[in-house]
Structure formats: structure tokens, C-alpha cells
Design a protein around this motif. Structure first.
Motif, short mmCIF file in Angstrom:
data_model
loop_
_atom_site.label_atom_id
_atom_site.label_comp_id
_atom_site.label_asym_id
_atom_site.label_seq_id
_atom_site.Cartn_x
_atom_site.Cartn_y
_atom_site.Cartn_z
N THR A 1 0.87 -0.94 -0.19
CA THR A 1 0.15 -0.09 -0.26
C THR A 1 0.74 1.20 -0.04
N ALA A 2 1.95 1.38 0.68
CA ALA A 2 2.88 2.38 0.63
C ALA A 2 3.67 2.55 -0.58
N ASP A 3 3.87 1.54 -1.35
CA ASP A 3 4.58 1.58 -2.71
C ASP A 3 3.56 2.22 -3.77
N LEU A 4 2.39 1.70 -3.72
CA LEU A 4 1.46 1.98 -4.56
C LEU A 4 0.82 3.39 -4.21
N SER A 5 0.76 3.98 -2.96
CA SER A 5 0.35 5.39 -2.97
C SER A 5 1.57 6.15 -3.59
N THR A 6 2.74 5.94 -3.40
CA THR A 6 4.00 6.45 -3.71
C THR A 6 3.81 6.79 -5.32
N THR A 7 3.93 5.60 -5.78
CA THR A 7 3.88 5.35 -7.38
C THR A 7 2.63 6.16 -7.80
#
Length: 184
Positions: free
Chosen positions: A49-55
Motif C-alpha cells: 500500500t505504501a508503494d502503490l500510494s507513492t507510485t
């Protein structure tokens, strides 16, 4: 007179809205899993979820800058520029457009060859994001390739602007109303 946004502008706005929704719902998942389920992001299965938000944030910034914002929507520091009469403003706008286009044109090959090229050659995957249905890791170059699209868009936009200005257009005529490029 208010102009209606073009279909491409509306499509860009819709894509940005979808990315914002994905980022928002991913953020909500982070909150729910962290506080209600007492499940820590860093130590469990929800680190994606952190990576998807950042992306999503990276794509929103560069995709929006490339396709959804008109020149008027970008931040400008024009106190000095506004001191001059329109003819001098046009000359300054031509110079600025050429410098911006030249800078991005000069930096784009190095950018693509250095970090995008390395990510592609290494085929480095994102450790947490997976492609739906296949389960393959999302390559890092997919995530950051939007910068090359953004840079190419800036080059085209400012070359077009310089040509129009050299043809006699006034800078404020090319800005368009909020959220809309003027008719060519």
C-alpha cells in the motif's frame, strides 16, 4: 466566453481522478490495517500500500504536469516580467520557452540512458507491487518512465509556444483559461 475542455483534456482529468481515487483508497487501507487491525505496514503483507500510494503520487505529478495543466496553471514568478510592456514580455516569453525546451531536450537523453536505462537493463522489480492476474513484479522502469513522457511533453509544449510567439502571438493569448489550452 468559457471554452469547453477538449476530449483529450477531459480524458487526462479522468485518468488523474482515477489515480487520485486509487491513492486515496490505498491510504484508507493503510489506516484501517494500521489502527483497526493493529497490522503494521512495514512488517506484514500490506507494505504494497505504501508503494502503490507513492507510485500514484509520482504519476499524478508528472502525468498531470504533462497533460492536465495548461501553462496558466503552473506556478510562475512573474514580478519582473510584469514590469515590461507587451512587446518585451513577448521577447522574454520566447527566450523562456526556448530555454525550457532546450534544457529538457538536453537532459532527456541522459535521463533515459542513466536511471531509466539502468532500471530497464537491470529489470529491477518493485519488491511489493504485483501485476494483477499474472502476479509478476512491476518493473521499476514502468513506475518512473512517466518522467520521460513528462519531459517530452514539456519539450513539445514549449517549442510550440516559442513558434507561436515568434509568429506574433502575445503570451497571454497562449495561456488559455484555467484548465484549458487555447485553440491552435
Amino acid at each position: 466566453m468559457t471554452t469547453k475542455p477538449s476530449r483529450l483534456r477531459r480524458l487526462a482529468d479522468d485518468i488523474l481522478g482515477l489515480m487520485m481515487a486509487v491513492m486515496f483508497f490505498t491510504f484508507i487501507i493503510q489506516i484501517v490495517t494500521r489502527y483497526l487491525a493493529k497490522y503494521q505496514i512495514g512488517g506484514g503483507g500490506f507494505i504494497w500500500t505504501a508503494d502503490l500510494s507513492t507510485t500514484c503520487m509520482v504519476w499524478i505529478a508528472f502525468f498531470g504536469g504533462a497533460f492536465a495543466l495548461s501553462d496558466r496553471d503552473h506556478v510562475k514568478f512573474d514580478m519582473f516580467y510584469n514590469l515590461f510592456e507587451p512587446d518585451r514580455q513577448r521577447i522574454m516569453a520566447i527566450f523562456t520557452a526556448i530555454v525550457i525546451a532546450a534544457f529538457f531536450a538536453w537532459s532527456l537523453p541522459a535521463t533515459i540512458d542513466s536511471w531509466l536505462g539502468q532500471l530497464y537493463r537491470w529489470n529491477k522489480p518493485n519488491p511489493t507491487l504485483k501485476i494483477p492476474f499474472t502476479g509478476d513484479a512491476v518493473p521499476m522502469w514502468w513506475i518512473y518512465s512517466i518522467y520521460a513522457v513528462f519531459a517530452a511533453s514539456v519539450i513539445v509544449r514549449y517549442v510550440w509556444r516559442a513558434i507561436k510567439l515568434m509568429g506574433g502571438a502575445k503570451p497571454h493569448e497562449l495561456d488559455g483559461p484555467h484548465g484549458e489550452e487555447p485553440a491552435a
